[in-house]
Design a protein around this motif. Structure first.
Motif, PDB file in Angstrom:
ATOM      1  N   ILE A  94       0.839  -1.209   0.000  1.00 24.56           N
ATOM      2  CA  ILE A  94       0.000   0.000   0.000  1.00 24.56           C
ATOM      3  C   ILE A  94       0.872   1.255   0.000  1.00 24.56           C
ATOM      4  N   ALA A  95       1.947   1.249   0.775  1.00 30.48           N
ATOM      5  CA  ALA A  95       2.853   2.404   0.814  1.00 30.48           C
ATOM      6  C   ALA A  95       3.496   2.639  -0.548  1.00 30.48           C
ATOM      7  N   ILE A  97       2.212   1.837  -3.500  1.00 26.29           N
ATOM      8  CA  ILE A  97       1.171   2.368  -4.388  1.00 26.29           C
ATOM      9  C   ILE A  97       0.978   3.862  -4.129  1.00 26.29           C
ATOM     10  N   GLU A  98       0.975   4.249  -2.865  1.00 27.10           N
ATOM     11  CA  GLU A  98       0.801   5.659  -2.529  1.00 27.10           C
ATOM     12  C   GLU A  98       2.031   6.490  -2.900  1.00 27.10           C
ATOM     13  N   PRO A 101       2.732   7.595  -8.055  1.00 32.75           N
ATOM     14  CA  PRO A 101       1.446   7.918  -8.679  1.00 32.75           C
ATOM     15  C   PRO A 101       1.250   7.294 -10.063  1.00 32.75           C
ATOM     16  N   LEU A 131      -8.418   0.823  -1.522  1.00 31.12           N
ATOM     17  CA  LEU A 131      -7.138   0.989  -2.216  1.00 31.12           C
ATOM     18  C   LEU A 131      -7.264   2.055  -3.303  1.00 31.12           C
ATOM     19  N   PRO A 132      -6.179   2.782  -3.569  1.00 32.21           N
ATOM     20  CA  PRO A 132      -6.245   3.832  -4.588  1.00 32.21           C
ATOM     21  C   PRO A 132      -6.142   3.312  -6.024  1.00 32.21           C
TER      22      PRO A 132
END
Length: 151
Positions: A94-95, A97-98, A101, A131-132
């Motif tokens: 997750i980190a 992915i964040e 960009p 999730l983004p």
């Protein structure tokens, strides 16, 4: 450029996820980012021993990455990127992915045995709504021919 993020680990299902990501990237003009996460519990030893183990883990990751990278370059014309993080797998995914960009899709391979789809698929699918990026789950028993047909 949209990147497909794939997790490099010791699972069998990782192979189909790598193939799928490379083929989709080649067909859509995207890229592939390969993430490997070193769990923190591997280094709960004396400081010197932990550093040696950490370096050995990185060497193993680079060796595995080169196998996939060569296939991606030779077969799909894709030059993948390698990212190595240390920590627990799901928070580090997750980190990443964040932090990047350009990542547009997380690609995971699902196990095909009675134990279930695997820990990453299980944990990340539970939080997929927050999730983004979307998750693509590649079935573990998907043949190379079927994989080529759907990408």
């Amino acid at each position: 450029m949209r990147k497909f993020l794939v997790v490099l680990d010791d699972s069998r299902e990782c192979l189909n996820a790598m193939r799928f990501a490379a083929m989709r990237a080649a067909n859509t003009g995207g890229g592939v980012e390969i993430l490997s996460v070193i769990p923190p519990d591997e280094f709960n030893h004396w400081i010197g021993v932990g550093e040696v183990m950490r370096e050995e883990a990185r060497e193993r990751i680079h060796a595995h990455f080169e196998v996939f990278a060569k296939w991606m370059r030779d077969r799909q014309g894709i030059e993948p990127e390698l990212v190595i993080r240390e920590g627990e797998a799901v928070p580090e995914i997750i980190a990443q992915i964040e932090a990047d960009p350009e990542i547009g899709v997380l690609v995971l391979g699902a196990g095909d045995d009675r134990k279930g789809p695997g820990p990453l698929v299980t944990q990340l699918s539970k939080s997929s709504g927050s999730l983004p990026v979307p998750i693509t789950i590649v079935p573990g028993d998907l043949s190379k021919e079927k994989l080529e047909a759907i990408t």
